[in-house]
Design an enzyme around this catalytic site. Sequence first.
Site, PDB file in Angstrom:
ATOM      1  N   PHE A 106      35.701  56.163 -48.053  1.00 34.65           N
ATOM      2  CA  PHE A 106      34.656  56.444 -49.035  1.00 34.65           C
ATOM      3  C   PHE A 106      33.435  55.560 -48.821  1.00 34.65           C
ATOM      4  CE2 PHE A 106      38.733  57.229 -51.121  1.00 34.65           C
ATOM      5  CZ  PHE A 106      38.559  58.509 -51.621  1.00 34.65           C
ATOM      6  N   ASP A 107      32.278  56.159 -48.975  1.00 33.25           N
ATOM      7  CA  ASP A 107      31.071  55.385 -49.245  1.00 33.25           C
ATOM      8  C   ASP A 107      31.179  54.931 -50.703  1.00 33.25           C
ATOM      9  OD1 ASP A 107      28.382  54.424 -49.059  1.00 33.25           O
ATOM     10  OD2 ASP A 107      27.750  56.212 -50.146  1.00 33.25           O
TER      11      ASP A 107
END
Length: 633
Positions: free
Chosen positions: A312-313
């Site tokens: 994930f960002d």
Amino acid sequence: MAIQRYIYQHTTPITFWSAGLIILGFLNTWFVHLGYLTNTAWIIASVIAAAPIVLRAISALKAKVFSIELLVSIAVIGAFAIGEFEESAIVTFLFLFGSYLEQKTLAKTRGAIKSLTDMAPTTATLLAANGTTSEVDVDDLDEGDVVIVKAGGQVPVDGTVTSGSGYVNEASITGESRPINKQSGDSVFSGAIVESGTVQIKATQVGDETTFAKIIELVEEAQDTKSPAEKFIDKFAQYYTPAVLVIAILVFVFSRDLRLAITVLVLGCPGALVIGAPVSNVAGIGNGAKNGILIKGGDVVDSLAKVDTLVFDKTGTLTTGKMTVTNTQSYTTDRTLLAGVAQVEQTSDHPLAQAIVQHLNAHLTDNTGTMTTETVKGRGMIGTWQGAPLYVGNAKLLTENDISLTAAQLNDLHAMQDDGQSTVLVGYQGKLAYILGVADQIRPEVPAALTALKRQGIKHLVMLTGDNQATADAVASSLAIDEVHADLLPADKVTFVKKFQDQGRNVAFVGDGINDSPSLATANIGIAMGGGTDVAIETADVVLMQSSFTALNHAVGLARKTSANTKQNITIAILTVAFLLIGLVYGYIYMASGMFVHEASILVVIFNAMRLIGYHPRVAKQQPVTKQQLATN
């Protein structure tokens, strides 16, 4: 050609005429006993029903393809040769009737696309510069045109609301059924429905360039893109059909039993095997489209089903992407001082300053007006409040102006920073008055969604962010992220994605579809939570139009269910062939009964795949977001 076209266009009536003639033959046999009526009815039924089958077989042969229709055509000719008119009539009818039911049920699996296409706007109310309006075709609109949409109307363009307000249902684009209030400056999508109010919209994208048009085009392409299982089956069928022909010939050569050889041809039709994988693919992708999840093809479904690592960002993905004041420590009783803080911050365009202004404006009514301020680079800002300097910035700003923090105040400051909050200190009259903690809040649905993803088989959750390590660690610990890396540039994120892949992991990268494009393209699967941005649609393999973790949970679960459904259908097809062959060997299965089982197996795999149309993941119980989670960035 005219005859061929006529036969193809009237295949459905031919199917039911054939059924009527077969029934007539049986009625004559059982009750009337009129000479040759029975065989005549069955011969006519066989001939008319065989016509479309034989024509398709010939067309396939011209393309150097050995089709299922070829096996049935040879079987019918053989049945005529041995005088089994009843068998040939029943076999041809069952084959056509099975095809008819296939078309009907497959049409239902493609219902999501049809419903999207039917919802595409065709006309618009154009507002001219002189204030007059006219009804025009959507294809005649240009960028910059202004259209009016009233309650009950459909938005014909992608654009920005310039006047008016109303509640807009964007379910056709995002899958979100709850109407959203749209006001001046808000973006709207083509295909959305204005449920109440009237809005004027300035077009930014028209025609085939609108998000809605791109969704329809990409989902249509996706449903035609084959999964690895489909590609394997297609290749397998190229050899399977000729192999059945050879086996039937060998059976006849060694047994001299033409009826048995013909039965082998009928039982060898791989219909359920050929149809099983694509119908699952179509149903799964259609379910996604209906729920605002754009999956770009069967190969993407297969790859997403195998993902074991989600990367994930942080900003805009795990968090909302909007800075807000989450904590306030007060060391003064002078609450009016906050009005001065708001006036100081109003003169700055820094994200922290804007978050503070928004927070204070929501709580105060006396912070109007402007203030002359001085910006101290790397420190903060200085204003004047009631004749005395007001310092708003970091600890260095206060120290340089002879304002020191007590041990207790330092503990408060460090505790907020350890929680990942960006801190703004307020100094006044030689003392620390306030510490404001500003953070990008975690999306409220994230904790429950991550738990659900783990339950679905995701083994490793990773966060890659350009933010500082303390902030990243705070988010990771509050969300039970397995691995976190901070202070990264976009190129550094790509390096980590490749590292995970080199370790043998199947990696999906989840980002906002803009600055994370390199990582989205590098990962095995790129998942964009970009709310339908052009970059997201073009770069990612999966686009979550709602930009929510609920949709991410749905996408992962849907991919796994679709992959499992495909395997179920292949198993059903193989078991059916095995059952028919065993039944043939032991004398329980004949030509007509074999064809009946064969067609029934096709319908079974179709109905099995149709279960995917109504799939929805079990909703994880959403846990209340803790104060620590709200305070993390």
